[in-house]
Design a protein around this motif. Structure first.
Motif, PDB file in Angstrom:
ATOM      1  N   THR A  94      10.123  -9.744   2.570  1.00 36.61           N
ATOM      2  CA  THR A  94      11.111 -10.563   3.191  1.00 36.61           C
ATOM      3  C   THR A  94      12.378 -11.379   1.895  1.00 36.61           C
ATOM      4  N   LEU A  95      11.262 -11.720   0.651  1.00 38.91           N
ATOM      5  CA  LEU A  95      12.309 -12.318  -0.556  1.00 38.91           C
ATOM      6  C   LEU A  95      12.694 -11.727  -1.133  1.00 38.91           C
ATOM      7  N   LEU A  96      12.554 -10.632  -1.198  1.00 34.57           N
ATOM      8  CA  LEU A  96      12.975  -9.175  -1.817  1.00 34.57           C
ATOM      9  C   LEU A  96      14.377  -8.477  -0.918  1.00 34.57           C
ATOM     10  N   LEU A  97      14.430  -9.090   0.075  1.00 35.76           N
ATOM     11  CA  LEU A  97      15.078  -8.390   0.484  1.00 35.76           C
ATOM     12  C   LEU A  97      16.126  -9.728   0.832  1.00 35.76           C
ATOM     13  N   VAL A  98      15.715 -10.994   0.757  1.00 32.10           N
ATOM     14  CA  VAL A  98      16.591 -12.312   0.917  1.00 32.10           C
ATOM     15  C   VAL A  98      17.299 -12.196  -0.890  1.00 32.10           C
ATOM     16  N   GLY A  99      16.918 -11.472  -1.835  1.00 30.05           N
ATOM     17  CA  GLY A  99      17.709 -10.937  -2.697  1.00 30.05           C
ATOM     18  C   GLY A  99      18.973 -10.261  -3.312  1.00 30.05           C
ATOM     19  N   VAL A 100      18.442  -8.652  -2.744  1.00 27.64           N
ATOM     20  CA  VAL A 100      19.295  -7.972  -1.958  1.00 27.64           C
ATOM     21  C   VAL A 100      20.514  -8.168  -1.139  1.00 27.64           C
ATOM     22  N   ALA A 129      21.142 -11.410  -1.299  1.00 26.22           N
ATOM     23  CA  ALA A 129      21.726 -12.565  -2.054  1.00 26.22           C
ATOM     24  C   ALA A 129      23.208 -12.257  -2.708  1.00 26.22           C
ATOM     25  N   THR A 130      22.453 -10.862  -3.433  1.00 20.54           N
ATOM     26  CA  THR A 130      23.280 -10.302  -4.405  1.00 20.54           C
ATOM     27  C   THR A 130      24.573  -9.586  -3.076  1.00 20.54           C
ATOM     28  N   LEU A 131      24.637  -9.128  -2.328  1.00 21.79           N
ATOM     29  CA  LEU A 131      25.347  -8.399  -1.889  1.00 21.79           C
ATOM     30  C   LEU A 131      26.914  -9.826  -1.064  1.00 21.79           C
ATOM     31  N   VAL A 132      26.660 -10.994  -1.351  1.00 25.78           N
ATOM     32  CA  VAL A 132      27.214 -11.997  -0.725  1.00 25.78           C
ATOM     33  C   VAL A 132      27.912 -12.846  -1.776  1.00 25.78           C
ATOM     34  N   SER A 133      27.414 -12.039  -2.720  1.00 30.64           N
ATOM     35  CA  SER A 133      27.543 -13.491  -3.365  1.00 30.64           C
ATOM     36  C   SER A 133      27.947 -12.003  -5.388  1.00 30.64           C
ATOM     37  N   PRO A 134      29.541 -12.461  -5.063  1.00 29.97           N
ATOM     38  CA  PRO A 134      29.576 -11.420  -6.614  1.00 29.97           C
ATOM     39  C   PRO A 134      29.891 -11.350  -7.922  1.00 29.97           C
ATOM     40  N   GLY A 135      29.439 -13.673  -8.042  1.00 25.12           N
ATOM     41  CA  GLY A 135      29.257 -12.997  -9.303  1.00 25.12           C
ATOM     42  C   GLY A 135      27.621 -12.668  -9.353  1.00 25.12           C
ATOM     43  N   ALA A 152       1.224 -16.562  17.459  1.00 20.19           N
ATOM     44  CA  ALA A 152       2.524 -16.849  15.791  1.00 20.19           C
ATOM     45  C   ALA A 152       3.438 -16.264  16.371  1.00 20.19           C
ATOM     46  N   ALA A 153       4.907 -16.752  16.710  1.00 20.22           N
ATOM     47  CA  ALA A 153       5.988 -15.950  16.623  1.00 20.22           C
ATOM     48  C   ALA A 153       6.934 -15.549  15.478  1.00 20.22           C
ATOM     49  N   LEU A 154       6.719 -14.999  14.491  1.00 15.42           N
ATOM     50  CA  LEU A 154       7.488 -14.897  13.511  1.00 15.42           C
ATOM     51  C   LEU A 154       8.875 -14.543  13.587  1.00 15.42           C
ATOM     52  N   TRP A 155       8.928 -13.800  14.525  1.00 15.73           N
ATOM     53  CA  TRP A 155      11.121 -13.164  14.589  1.00 15.73           C
ATOM     54  C   TRP A 155      11.127 -14.378  14.188  1.00 15.73           C
ATOM     55  N   THR A 156      11.335 -15.448  14.381  1.00 16.14           N
ATOM     56  CA  THR A 156      12.362 -16.845  14.582  1.00 16.14           C
ATOM     57  C   THR A 156      12.426 -16.609  12.953  1.00 16.14           C
ATOM     58  N   PRO A 157      10.912 -17.166  12.398  1.00 18.38           N
ATOM     59  CA  PRO A 157      11.286 -17.926  10.758  1.00 18.38           C
ATOM     60  C   PRO A 157      11.820 -16.860  10.252  1.00 18.38           C
ATOM     61  N   LEU A 158      11.531 -15.747  10.738  1.00 19.12           N
ATOM     62  CA  LEU A 158      11.724 -14.358   9.540  1.00 19.12           C
ATOM     63  C   LEU A 158      13.260 -14.302   9.743  1.00 19.12           C
ATOM     64  N   LEU A 159      14.044 -14.591  10.557  1.00 19.21           N
ATOM     65  CA  LEU A 159      15.489 -13.675  10.941  1.00 19.21           C
ATOM     66  C   LEU A 159      16.384 -15.037  10.231  1.00 19.21           C
ATOM     67  N   ALA A 160      15.643 -16.297  10.363  1.00 18.39           N
ATOM     68  CA  ALA A 160      15.838 -17.746  10.132  1.00 18.39           C
ATOM     69  C   ALA A 160      16.341 -17.499   8.280  1.00 18.39           C
ATOM     70  N   THR A 161      15.083 -17.001   8.209  1.00 15.49           N
ATOM     71  CA  THR A 161      15.408 -17.047   7.371  1.00 15.49           C
ATOM     72  C   THR A 161      16.105 -16.194   5.954  1.00 15.49           C
ATOM     73  N   LEU A 162      16.307 -14.761   6.503  1.00 13.23           N
ATOM     74  CA  LEU A 162      16.859 -13.425   6.184  1.00 13.23           C
ATOM     75  C   LEU A 162      18.358 -14.338   6.374  1.00 13.23           C
ATOM     76  N   ALA A 163      18.978 -15.739   7.203  1.00 12.46           N
ATOM     77  CA  ALA A 163      20.143 -15.472   7.490  1.00 12.46           C
ATOM     78  C   ALA A 163      20.526 -16.390   6.787  1.00 12.46           C
ATOM     79  N   ILE A 164      20.098 -17.833   5.905  1.00  9.40           N
ATOM     80  CA  ILE A 164      19.654 -19.104   5.539  1.00  9.40           C
ATOM     81  C   ILE A 164      19.537 -18.136   4.058  1.00  9.40           C
ATOM     82  N   LEU A 165      18.749 -18.011   3.650  1.00  5.03           N
ATOM     83  CA  LEU A 165      18.176 -17.953   2.550  1.00  5.03           C
ATOM     84  C   LEU A 165      18.438 -17.975   1.383  1.00  5.03           C
TER      85      LEU A 165
END
Length: 224
Positions: free
Chosen positions: A88-94, A96-102, A39-52
């Motif tokens: 990964t999901l906790l990092l996505v929350g971090v 998301a806060t950095l990219v959105s001032p609101g 299972a090549a999980l690097w691709t879905p992991l990086l895609a999650t951090l880039a898009i979600l």
């Protein structure tokens, strides 16, 4: 906020006990993936951090009367497995806060817990139940449909609605939605997640099963 912090820390501690980095240690990011490889999980992991993060931040980037929130947590769970999905999901929350001032840090924490960790955990528990039921009965070739429809589609709808209901009971209301219609709105949003997760899980099963850590040919494609 105390409840969300406690849930996040508990889930993260349990996930780290399972040492999820072992799933990535033997693989290199952005390398060519051959059919039949582990299972090549690097691709879905990086895609999650880039898009979600952008999907999570979108309601705060554009103020609308009805702010609908897409989660994607169940899809992340199917791709990465629970131990890797939680950090990964906790990092996505971090992010998301950095990219959105609101989006404030307390709001991001609540988003990461109720739209990320909780539905992913419920989806993991549902997967355990599904696999146990399949172990007790013989479904033959229908097992692949149990994965796609049961875990990817219907399971996502149930887990997302359950997580949304729990969030509402703890005081997390939907902006612009009356209290009487909140559960209806959450039910409809759960089906939006379900359609996307079910569609992508079907595509990945057919063309990129190595992107699904929860997929197993031995379990879902048994030989006669």
């Amino acid at each position: 906020m105390f409840l969300e912090a406690a849930l996040a820390l508990l889930a993260l501690a349990l996930a780290l006990v399972a040492r999820p980095w072992r799933m990535l240690a033997s693989q290199k990011p952005l390398v060519h993936e051959e059919h039949g490889a582990p299972a090549a999980l690097w691709t879905p992991l990086l895609a999650t951090l880039a898009i979600l993060p952008w999907a999570w931040a979108l309601p705060t980037l554009h103020r609308m009367p009805l702010q609908l929130q897409w989660s994607g947590a169940c899809l992340v769970l199917l791709m990465l497995g629970w131990p890797l999905a939680v950090p990964t999901l906790l990092l996505v929350g971090v992010i998301a806060t950095l990219v959105s001032p609101g989006l404030s840090w307390p709001e991001a924490l609540g988003l990461a817990v109720w739209s990320g960790v909780v539905p992913a955990t419920l989806a993991m528990l549902l997967g355990v139940l599904v696999r146990r039921l399949m172990g007790e009965r013989s479904f033959g070739g229908a097992r692949v449909f149990i994965y796609v429809l049961g875990r990817g589609f219907l399971g996502t709808a149930v887990c997302m609605f359950a997580a949304g209901t729990l969030a509402q009971w703890t005081g997390h209301v939907l902006p612009g939605v009356g209290e009487g219609l909140s559960l209806v709105a959450r039910w409809l949003m759960a089906w939006g997640d379900a359609f996307v997760t079910g569609m992508l899980s079907a595509v990945f099963v057919a063309f990129k099963p190595q992107w699904l850590a929860t997929w197993s040919d031995r379990i879902y494609l048994p030989r006669p």
